[in-house]
Design a protein around this motif. Structure first.
Motif, PDB file in Angstrom:
ATOM      1  N   LEU A   1       0.850  -1.187   0.000  1.00 61.60           N
ATOM      2  CA  LEU A   1       0.000   0.000   0.000  1.00 61.60           C
ATOM      3  C   LEU A   1       0.888   1.240   0.000  1.00 61.60           C
ATOM      4  N   VAL A   2       0.475   2.274  -0.719  1.00 64.51           N
ATOM      5  CA  VAL A   2       1.236   3.520  -0.748  1.00 64.51           C
ATOM      6  C   VAL A   2       0.377   4.615  -0.130  1.00 64.51           C
ATOM      7  N   VAL A   3       0.883   5.217   0.946  1.00 64.17           N
ATOM      8  CA  VAL A   3       0.187   6.360   1.522  1.00 64.17           C
ATOM      9  C   VAL A   3       0.739   7.604   0.852  1.00 64.17           C
ATOM     10  N   ASP A   4      -0.101   8.269   0.060  1.00 61.64           N
ATOM     11  CA  ASP A   4       0.319   9.469  -0.660  1.00 61.64           C
ATOM     12  C   ASP A   4      -0.135  10.669   0.155  1.00 61.64           C
ATOM     13  N   ILE A   5       0.828  11.409   0.689  1.00 61.71           N
ATOM     14  CA  ILE A   5       0.472  12.552   1.527  1.00 61.71           C
ATOM     15  C   ILE A   5       0.328  13.781   0.640  1.00 61.71           C
ATOM     16  N   VAL A   6      -0.848  14.376   0.717  1.00 59.30           N
ATOM     17  CA  VAL A   6      -1.200  15.472  -0.170  1.00 59.30           C
ATOM     18  C   VAL A   6      -1.452  16.712   0.678  1.00 59.30           C
ATOM     19  N   ASP A   7      -0.866  17.838   0.255  1.00 61.55           N
ATOM     20  CA  ASP A   7      -1.072  19.104   0.955  1.00 61.55           C
ATOM     21  C   ASP A   7      -2.381  19.723   0.481  1.00 61.55           C
ATOM     22  N   ALA A   8      -3.347  19.792   1.387  1.00 58.81           N
ATOM     23  CA  ALA A   8      -4.676  20.274   0.998  1.00 58.81           C
ATOM     24  C   ALA A   8      -4.653  21.724   0.555  1.00 58.81           C
ATOM     25  N   SER A   9      -3.688  22.486   1.046  1.00 57.81           N
ATOM     26  CA  SER A   9      -3.641  23.897   0.683  1.00 57.81           C
ATOM     27  C   SER A   9      -3.024  24.074  -0.701  1.00 57.81           C
ATOM     28  N   ASN A  10      -2.678  22.981  -1.317  1.00 55.96           N
ATOM     29  CA  ASN A  10      -1.956  23.027  -2.580  1.00 55.96           C
ATOM     30  C   ASN A  10      -2.356  21.835  -3.427  1.00 55.96           C
ATOM     31  N   LEU A  11      -3.682  21.629  -3.518  1.00 53.53           N
ATOM     32  CA  LEU A  11      -4.202  20.376  -4.048  1.00 53.53           C
ATOM     33  C   LEU A  11      -3.779  20.099  -5.491  1.00 53.53           C
ATOM     34  N   GLN A  12      -3.963  21.088  -6.364  1.00 53.16           N
ATOM     35  CA  GLN A  12      -3.679  20.865  -7.781  1.00 53.16           C
ATOM     36  C   GLN A  12      -2.306  20.241  -8.010  1.00 53.16           C
ATOM     37  N   ARG A  13      -1.277  20.920  -7.492  1.00 50.50           N
ATOM     38  CA  ARG A  13       0.058  20.460  -7.788  1.00 50.50           C
ATOM     39  C   ARG A  13       0.342  19.104  -7.157  1.00 50.50           C
ATOM     40  N   ASN A  14      -0.138  18.901  -5.947  1.00 49.57           N
ATOM     41  CA  ASN A  14       0.102  17.625  -5.259  1.00 49.57           C
ATOM     42  C   ASN A  14      -0.548  16.445  -5.969  1.00 49.57           C
ATOM     43  N   LEU A  15      -1.662  16.701  -6.631  1.00 55.78           N
ATOM     44  CA  LEU A  15      -2.348  15.599  -7.299  1.00 55.78           C
ATOM     45  C   LEU A  15      -1.571  15.069  -8.503  1.00 55.78           C
ATOM     46  N   TYR A  16      -0.640  15.846  -9.007  1.00 56.52           N
ATOM     47  CA  TYR A  16       0.169  15.382 -10.130  1.00 56.52           C
ATOM     48  C   TYR A  16       0.897  14.081  -9.764  1.00 56.52           C
ATOM     49  N   LEU A  17       1.470  14.082  -8.565  1.00 50.15           N
ATOM     50  CA  LEU A  17       2.151  12.881  -8.084  1.00 50.15           C
ATOM     51  C   LEU A  17       1.146  11.749  -7.868  1.00 50.15           C
ATOM     52  N   THR A  18      -0.022  12.098  -7.323  1.00 53.04           N
ATOM     53  CA  THR A  18      -1.053  11.083  -7.083  1.00 53.04           C
ATOM     54  C   THR A  18      -1.424  10.378  -8.390  1.00 53.04           C
ATOM     55  N   LEU A  19      -1.611  11.159  -9.441  1.00 51.81           N
ATOM     56  CA  LEU A  19      -1.979  10.557 -10.725  1.00 51.81           C
ATOM     57  C   LEU A  19      -0.875   9.628 -11.224  1.00 51.81           C
ATOM     58  N   GLN A  20       0.369  10.043 -11.039  1.00 52.36           N
ATOM     59  CA  GLN A  20       1.467   9.185 -11.487  1.00 52.36           C
ATOM     60  C   GLN A  20       1.501   7.877 -10.711  1.00 52.36           C
ATOM     61  N   LEU A  21       1.170   7.957  -9.439  1.00 50.79           N
ATOM     62  CA  LEU A  21       1.121   6.733  -8.628  1.00 50.79           C
ATOM     63  C   LEU A  21       0.018   5.807  -9.134  1.00 50.79           C
ATOM     64  N   LEU A  22      -1.124   6.409  -9.464  1.00 50.33           N
ATOM     65  CA  LEU A  22      -2.239   5.597  -9.959  1.00 50.33           C
ATOM     66  C   LEU A  22      -1.904   4.986 -11.314  1.00 50.33           C
ATOM     67  N   GLU A  23      -1.144   5.716 -12.128  1.00 47.31           N
ATOM     68  CA  GLU A  23      -0.720   5.173 -13.423  1.00 47.31           C
ATOM     69  C   GLU A  23       0.091   3.897 -13.246  1.00 47.31           C
ATOM     70  N   ILE A  24       0.972   3.917 -12.243  1.00 45.61           N
ATOM     71  CA  ILE A  24       1.808   2.741 -12.014  1.00 45.61           C
ATOM     72  C   ILE A  24       0.944   1.578 -11.546  1.00 45.61           C
ATOM     73  N   GLY A  25      -0.214   1.884 -10.995  1.00 42.28           N
ATOM     74  CA  GLY A  25      -1.087   0.821 -10.518  1.00 42.28           C
ATOM     75  C   GLY A  25      -0.900   0.547  -9.046  1.00 42.28           C
ATOM     76  N   ALA A  26      -0.320   1.531  -8.328  1.00 43.80           N
ATOM     77  CA  ALA A  26      -0.110   1.340  -6.894  1.00 43.80           C
ATOM     78  C   ALA A  26      -1.447   1.384  -6.156  1.00 43.80           C
ATOM     79  N   ASN A  27      -1.496   0.682  -5.030  1.00 45.90           N
ATOM     80  CA  ASN A  27      -2.673   0.699  -4.168  1.00 45.90           C
ATOM     81  C   ASN A  27      -2.549   1.911  -3.249  1.00 45.90           C
ATOM     82  N   VAL A  28      -3.199   3.027  -3.648  1.00 45.51           N
ATOM     83  CA  VAL A  28      -2.955   4.303  -2.994  1.00 45.51           C
ATOM     84  C   VAL A  28      -4.035   4.641  -1.964  1.00 45.51           C
TER      85      VAL A  28
END
Lengths: 672, 74
Positions: free
Chosen positions: A84-111
């Motif tokens: 499992l991958v815990v992706d820590i996202v800064d809520a005050s900066n959602l747009q930019r942080n989600l870029y990494l989240t999407l890349q994690l989902l692309e790899i198929g990680a369990n996020v």
């Protein structure tokens, strides 16, 4: 069955360390990733009787694998396949942080997304609905304020409940048919499709990722995949000029959709951060403010730590005498009193200033000011071939070069990093201060402050000039591009600050402590023994006896080297031992002049001895500043940059020290 | 179209193109500086680095890098 592995990932400054500490508590350890010196933090999390192995990945903005940190994070997720991958996202900066989240989902990680700093987001006028974000992303979202401990239990629960979940596939509408065509061919190689997520491979191939091409090269279906890739690319390139750009666009398009759904309210506010930045990053005010803050930091450090240092000094003096007087055997008593206890004391006396300096720096970093300091100083640093971010390790060098050199890891470019490491020892650490104090006291009475300050300035000046020179000669080209996120100003999180302070202080204690301590014991041994055998502990107080010791033999052998500067054999010995640690220089001189290690006494003895003139004393101070850093620093340079650069640093500094000392004596002689 | 570094403080613009290699592109993309996005110049003192804002992020950018980002002023 192996243990359950949880990976922690997130952008820099999202509060990853706080969450890692909260999850693992005391059950953690630090090592290095195999083959590189990037820190690897691991720990154990226990939740309802289950054990999880938690790995803290480096803070990254993306998984494009252009920097060491990105490569490590990506390789870990792709190869080790954490449960499992815990992706820590800064809520005050959602747009930019989600870029990494999407890349994690692309790899198929369990996020699982840890939506941290929701309080800060609300302060900025951003309200996020976690439920809606969860729906839009298709992965669990846990809102948190980690610095206050909010959401820790919830994230533990989410980890335990979501193991083995099959993550939702991320779809890019514009590319779907093309991705699928490639996936079909990739799936022909069963092993490849088993080792990697075929969709991810397809996207990366279309983006032109070199590393992924390498993976495909190793496949038996290589030719088929490449052929299809060329076909698909040809079609796509009719629609889009640049595929890499098209995918970035696709990701941000998706992010826009997600944030539109998840952000339920938003108002523009002139934040406190922006108001502060009006002042702190001002064209004319920026640098004076920076200098002011640094001055205040050092004032704080030395004023607050002085009484603690005095107590430690007094305590070890008392302990040494107490222990020494209770042991009958002279050699053993002296080893304990003058060797081991005095050695420990000489290390621990530096603990208060170093700890307080790191406390101040950790606070400045946590508050967000350090990033501004790098911004303000970039123009100056750039002129000398350094990177704006070099300024932080260089200032830390005033505390101790050991952790300062470790702090160069924030520099991504290898050339910038090595250059910053090489000039770091020229930043005068507190261990050199007693040398300045003794000599300035002896020869520049009434002007000590000016003379000592001139040493610090000489160090800074030389560091900049040497950096400029090395940039021209060895590291040709410009410093790498300056780009860094400016985090919002923060109210201090004391738990985090104290943690960072302790981590750095501990490094000083471990790395420097053992070496300095060992050094003092060696000095003791060489002082109380000589070609004729054991001389007795009086040798440490009696100059006439000391002349028969190994120390004297060594000094006489080295003395001719220093005769152009007019220094005697005692100075040569002191400098030789200073190689172990600068802390030892004054103590050694005290022993050689038979007055003990107390600074004022040493100062008087040197003034009375007649071997130094103000000019040669000044040259001695400069030489002490420049020549070889202590053994602990050399060891750290070796660890961070390799043997080659460690030896190079030693060589150039000895030469530089010699030249500068000669120049001072020469110029001083003409003027006098 | 003009390089980002030519814009005055307070100006808003849309990124049109990034001139530069893959590495530069990837780094800028990760921080949110992608063609199509809107940026606001927070600090530009016509020497040294700039500060720009993209969404909720403030990014300090070297002048050389800002020369490679071509924008359309709105």
């Amino acid at each position: 069955m192996g243990e359950t592995v949880i990976a922690l990932i997130g952008n820099p400054n999202v509060g990853k360390t706080t969450i890692f500490n909260a999850l693992t508590g005391l059950k953690q350890h630090v090592g290095n990733w195999p083959g590189v010196t990037v820190e690897k933090k691991e720990g154990e999390l226990e939740y309802r009787g289950r054990k999880f192995h938690v790995v803290d990945l480096p803070g990254v903005y993306a998984l494009t694998a252009y920097s060491i940190d990105e490569k490590i994070a990506r390789d870990f997720i792709v190869r080790e396949k954490p449960d499992l991958v815990v992706d820590i996202v800064d809520a005050s900066n959602l747009q930019r942080n989600l870029y990494l989240t999407l890349q994690l989902l692309e790899i198929g990680a369990n996020v699982v997304v840890a939506l941290n700093k929701v309080d800060l987001a609300e302060e900025k006028g951003i309200k996020i609905d976690p439920k809606r974000l969860e729906e839009a992303l298709g992965v669990p979202v846990v809102p948190m304020v980690a610095s206050k401990g909010e959401g820790i239990e919830e994230i533990k629960k989410a980890i335990a409940e979501n193991l083995g979940r099959k993550p939702k596939t991320l779809r890019y509408p514009n590319f779907e048919p093309y991705i699928e065509r490639l996936v079909k061919v990739i799936e022909l190689d069963g092993k490849l499709a088993g080792d990697y997520n075929p969709r991810w491979l397809a996207i990366k191939l279309l983006e032109g990722d070199e590393g992924i091409r390498g993976i495909i090269e190793g496949s038996e279906k290589r030719d088929e995949v490449m052929k299809e890739l060329i076909n698909v690319k040809k079609e796509l390139e009719r629609k889009y000029e640049d595929l890499e750009l098209a995918f970035a666009d696709g990701r941000y398009g998706l992010i826009d959709q997600i944030t539109k759904r998840a952000i339920v309210a938003r108002e523009e506010r002139m934040t406190f951060s922006e108001m502060l930045d009006e002042v702190f990053t001002h064209k004319y005010l920026g640098i004076p403010i920076f200098i002011g803050i640094m001055w205040a930091t050092f004032k704080f450090t030395f004023d607050v730590s002085a009484p603690f240092s005095d107590i430690i000094d007094w305590f070890f003096g008392w302990l040494g005498d107490a222990v020494g007087s209770h042991i009958a055997n002279d050699a053993l008593a002296s080893l304990l009193r003058d060797g081991i206890i005095a050695g420990l004391g000489s290390v621990l006396v530096f603990l208060p200033p170093i700890a307080f300096l790191f406390l101040a720096f950790s606070w400045l970093e946590d508050s967000g000011y350090m990033a501004r300091a790098a911004f303000v100083m970039d123009r100056v640093m750039h002129r000398f071939g350094l990177h704006g971010k070099s300024v932080i390790p260089m200032i830390m060098g005033f505390g101790c070069n050991v952790p300062a050199i470790m702090a160069t890891r924030t520099l991504e470019d290898e050339k910038d990093r090595i250059l910053t490491i090489l000039v770091n020892p020229l930043m005068s650490c507190p261990a050199r201060l007693p040398i300045y104090a003794v000599f300035a006291g002896a020869f520049f009475a009434g002007k000590e402050g000016t003379v000592i300050t001139s040493m610090y300035l000489l160090g800074i000046g030389l560091a900049l000039v040497i950096a400029w020179l090395f940039r021209k000669l060895i590291f040709k080209g410009e410093p790498s591009y300056f780009i860094m996120e400016l985090p919002p100003y923060n109210r201090p999180n004391w738990r985090g600050i104290l943690g960072a302070t302790w981590a750095r202080t501990e490094k000083f204690l471990k790395k420097a402590g053992t070496v300095i301590f060992g050094g003092v014991v060696v000095v003791w041994l060489l002082s109380v023994t000589g070609p004729s055998g054991y001389l007795g502990s009086e040798a440490l107080e009696n100059g006439e006896l000391l002349v028969k010791s190994w120390v004297a033999v060594l000094g006489h052998a080295l003395q001719p080297l220093f005769s152009p500067m007019g220094w005697d054999w005692k100075a040569a010995v002191a400098l030789f031992f200073g190689f172990i640690a600068k802390e030892i220089v004054v103590g050694t001189l005290g022993v050689l002049y038979g007055v003990g290690g107390e600074e004022t006494a040493v100062s008087h003895a040197i003034a009375a001895s007649g071997t130094f003139t103000p000019v040669t004393a000044y040259a001695f101070m400069a030489f002490s500043l420049i020549y070889v850093p202590c053994v602990a620093t050399i060891a750290v340079i070796k660890g961070e940059a390799g043997w080659k650069w460690a030896l190079f640093a030693v060589a150039y500094e000895i030469i530089l020290a010699y030249l500068v000392a000669l120049a001072i004596v020469g110029i001083g002689g003409v003027l006098a | 179209m003009a390089p980002l570094s030519f814009l005055n403080e307070g100006a808003k613009a849309r990124i049109v193109q990034i001139v530069g290699g893959k590495g530069v592109f990837a780094r800028l993309t990760a921080l949110g500086l992608v063609p199509g996005r809107e940026v606001r110049v927070v600090r530009n003192q016509m020497a040294g680095p700039l500060i720009v804002a993209v969404d909720d992020t403030q990014i300090a950018l070297g002048r050389g890098l800002a020369m490679k980002i071509l924008v359309e002023v709105e």
